[in-house]
Every structure is written in structure tokens, then in C-alpha cells.
Design an enzyme around this catalytic site. Structure first.
Site, PDB file in Angstrom:
ATOM      1  N   ILE A 128      49.095  43.091  37.224  1.00  0.00           N
ATOM      2  CA  ILE A 128      48.388  44.236  36.660  1.00  0.00           C
ATOM      3  C   ILE A 128      46.988  43.775  36.268  1.00  0.00           C
ATOM      4  O   ILE A 128      46.825  42.889  35.430  1.00  0.00           O
ATOM      5  CB  ILE A 128      49.118  44.803  35.419  1.00  0.00           C
ATOM      6  CG1 ILE A 128      50.590  45.097  35.728  1.00  0.00           C
ATOM      7  CG2 ILE A 128      48.372  46.020  34.883  1.00  0.00           C
ATOM      8  CD1 ILE A 128      50.828  46.124  36.808  1.00  0.00           C
ATOM      9  N   GLU A 129      45.996  44.375  36.888  1.00  0.00           N
ATOM     10  CA  GLU A 129      44.594  44.086  36.609  1.00  0.00           C
ATOM     11  C   GLU A 129      44.059  45.226  35.743  1.00  0.00           C
ATOM     12  O   GLU A 129      44.152  46.390  36.120  1.00  0.00           O
ATOM     13  CB  GLU A 129      43.836  44.007  37.931  1.00  0.00           C
ATOM     14  CG  GLU A 129      42.363  43.713  37.814  1.00  0.00           C
ATOM     15  CD  GLU A 129      41.683  43.648  39.179  1.00  0.00           C
ATOM     16  OE1 GLU A 129      40.456  43.458  39.194  1.00  0.00           O
ATOM     17  OE2 GLU A 129      42.357  43.805  40.213  1.00  0.00           O
TER      18      GLU A 129
END
Length: 138
Positions: free
Chosen positions: A126-127
Site C-alpha cells: 500500500i503506497e
């Protein structure tokens, strides 16, 4: 003339445990949880944020149709924020979530972004990203 796409409505994550996934995306990332009934009468779970949603499928019990090889931990998502990443770093630390990398400079769909990377309970990358102000891009 080729028709054009205008946006992303939803995507699907295949997960091992709906409860753990919901807790993470709700409590850590601030998404709203929605249960809904599609035309087949089943009950499904979605995570809402902005104008998008993430539908959840449990591994081994995916709703049809689905991707050819659905599996937990195979996603790489870039989520946008309008707040400073320093605030996210403090929030993630308070929630006991390790930052895997960042803040680092990256390229978003609309230009330069700054990003931090974390993992969800299934190991999906998850960015969390923020677009840089126009004057910082020069």
C-alpha cells in the site's frame, strides 16, 4: 474513434480474513465499511474512500466472475491523500504499522508525488501518496 475510459469505480482484493482486512482499512486508513447485496442476494463487503471502493473477496470463495488467479497479497495499490506524509507517519506509528519505505519521490498519474509504503494484513503493498505543489515541481 476509440472510446475513452473516465476513471476507476472499484477494484477487488482477495483476502484471507475479511475481519482483519476491514479493521486495517477502517482503523488505519480511515475507509468506510459497507455491506451490500448484489443481484444474486449474497452479502458482500466493500471499503469506501473518495469516489472509489474496494470490494473484498475471501480467498477460495471468490464471487464470479473474478480474476484468473486471485490470491491474497498480490496487489500493489497507490492511494492518494491531501495531508502531509509526516502526519501519516505519526498516525501509522501510533497504529503499530511499520513504514517499509519512504517518504520517497515517485511519479503519479498526474505528476510527481511523495510516497510512503506499508503492508496490509495480507502483505499487499500500500503506497500512500501526496502530489507535490506545482511550485515544488519546478
Amino acid at each position: 474513434m476509440t472510446p475513452k475510459l473516465t476513471g476507476l469505480d472499484h477494484l477487488v482484493l482477495t483476502v484471507r480474513d475479511i475481519g482483519k482486512t476491514v479493521a486495517f482499512y477502517r482503523d488505519v486508513l480511515g475507509m468506510e465499511v459497507q455491506e451490500f447485496q448484489p443481484a444474486d442476494g449474497s452479502t458482500r463487503t466493500a471499503l469506501l474512500f473518495g469516489q472509489q471502493k474496494i470490494n473484498l473477496h475471501v480467498a477460495g470463495a471468490e464471487f464470479r466472475p473474478h480474476g484468473r488467479c486471485p490470491m491474497p497479497g498480490s496487489a500493489d495499490l497507490c492511494l492518494l491523500t491531501d495531508g502531509p506524509l509526516e502526519s501519516w507517519a505519526r498516525h501509522l506509528d501510533n497504529a503499530g504499522v511499520d513504514i517499509e519505505e519512504g517518504p520517497v519521490a515517485r511519479s503519479g498519474a498526474q505528476g510527481p508525488i511523495q510516497s510512503v509504503y506499508i503492508r496490509d494484513p495480507d502483505g499487499n503493498l500500500i503506497e500512500i501518496s501526496v502530489y507535490l505543489p506545482q511550485d515544488a515541481q519546478a
